[in-house]
Write a protein that holds these residues in place. Structure first.
Motif, PDB file in Angstrom:
ATOM      1  N   UNK A 130       0.936  -1.349  -0.055  1.00 20.52           N
ATOM      2  CA  UNK A 130       0.174   0.057   0.066  1.00 20.52           C
ATOM      3  C   UNK A 130       0.858   1.238   0.001  1.00 20.52           C
ATOM      4  N   UNK A 131       0.247   2.378  -0.321  1.00 18.74           N
ATOM      5  CA  UNK A 131       1.074   3.565  -0.220  1.00 18.74           C
ATOM      6  C   UNK A 131       1.678   3.882   1.077  1.00 18.74           C
ATOM      7  N   UNK A 132       2.552   4.736   0.925  1.00 21.28           N
ATOM      8  CA  UNK A 132       3.434   5.233   2.206  1.00 21.28           C
ATOM      9  C   UNK A 132       4.181   6.394   1.953  1.00 21.28           C
ATOM     10  N   UNK A 133       4.514   6.935   3.077  1.00 18.56           N
ATOM     11  CA  UNK A 133       4.997   8.424   2.962  1.00 18.56           C
ATOM     12  C   UNK A 133       6.502   8.192   3.225  1.00 18.56           C
ATOM     13  N   UNK A 169       2.141  15.571   2.779  1.00 19.61           N
ATOM     14  CA  UNK A 169       2.691  13.921   2.718  1.00 19.61           C
ATOM     15  C   UNK A 169       3.055  13.352   1.626  1.00 19.61           C
ATOM     16  N   UNK A 170       2.419  13.659   0.391  1.00 20.46           N
ATOM     17  CA  UNK A 170       2.844  13.208  -0.915  1.00 20.46           C
ATOM     18  C   UNK A 170       3.005  11.624  -0.791  1.00 20.46           C
ATOM     19  N   UNK A 171       2.077  10.775  -0.356  1.00 25.04           N
ATOM     20  CA  UNK A 171       2.673   9.279  -0.394  1.00 25.04           C
ATOM     21  C   UNK A 171       2.771   8.846  -1.649  1.00 25.04           C
ATOM     22  N   UNK A 172       3.665   7.801  -1.511  1.00 27.32           N
ATOM     23  CA  UNK A 172       3.972   7.085  -2.829  1.00 27.32           C
ATOM     24  C   UNK A 172       3.338   5.947  -2.958  1.00 27.32           C
ATOM     25  N   UNK A 173       3.145   5.496  -4.266  1.00 31.64           N
ATOM     26  CA  UNK A 173       2.533   4.260  -4.518  1.00 31.64           C
ATOM     27  C   UNK A 173       3.087   3.747  -5.672  1.00 31.64           C
ATOM     28  N   UNK A 174       3.185   2.462  -5.631  1.00 34.22           N
ATOM     29  CA  UNK A 174       3.443   1.636  -6.863  1.00 34.22           C
ATOM     30  C   UNK A 174       2.665   1.709  -8.251  1.00 34.22           C
TER      31      UNK A 174
END
Length: 125
Positions: free
Chosen positions: A33-36, A72-77
């Motif tokens: 899942x997405x993460x900071x 935050x700009x969370x990253x996702x795959x």
């Protein structure tokens, strides 16, 4: 960003990004899942700027993207580059499977043509 790059260039970027174990570990984390950036920094003995450099490589390769959630700009795959790499590898897997099958057939033919040699080799062991 230049979206008119070739499949070959995308594969180069994907494999270059995947060559680093830290970047592969980041992708494994993002598969959940997405993460900071802060979340992604925790499991590593690295500074946040070092992780950010890895994230930039992954982003340039198109393997991850960042959200727009406030600061935050969370990253996702992102799956498309991995799918392209998988298809490319699959072609070579099929090629080698075919070659191994040909080798197996040849070995079976040789065994059938020379059954006495096989028995002699078995006795030596």
């Amino acid at each position: 960003m230049n979206y008119a790059i070739s499949v070959s260039e995308r594969l180069d970027a994907t494999f270059a990004a995947l060559a680093d174990p830290t970047r592969r570990a980041i992708l494994a984390k993002l598969a959940d899942g997405e993460a900071s950036v802060a979340d992604l920094t925790k499991p590593f003995a690295m500074s946040q700027p070092a992780i950010s450099k890895h994230l930039k490589v992954l982003e340039r390769a198109g393997l991850i993207s960042s959200g727009k959630e406030a600061q935050k700009r969370p990253r996702q795959i992102e799956t498309k580059p991995l799918e392209e790499a998988s298809l490319w590898l699959e072609n070579y897997r099929k090629l080698w499977e075919g070659r191994f099958e040909q080798l197996d057939s040849l070995l079976e033919e040789l065994k059938a043509a020379h059954p006495h040699k096989e028995r002699k080799n078995a006795k030596r062991r």
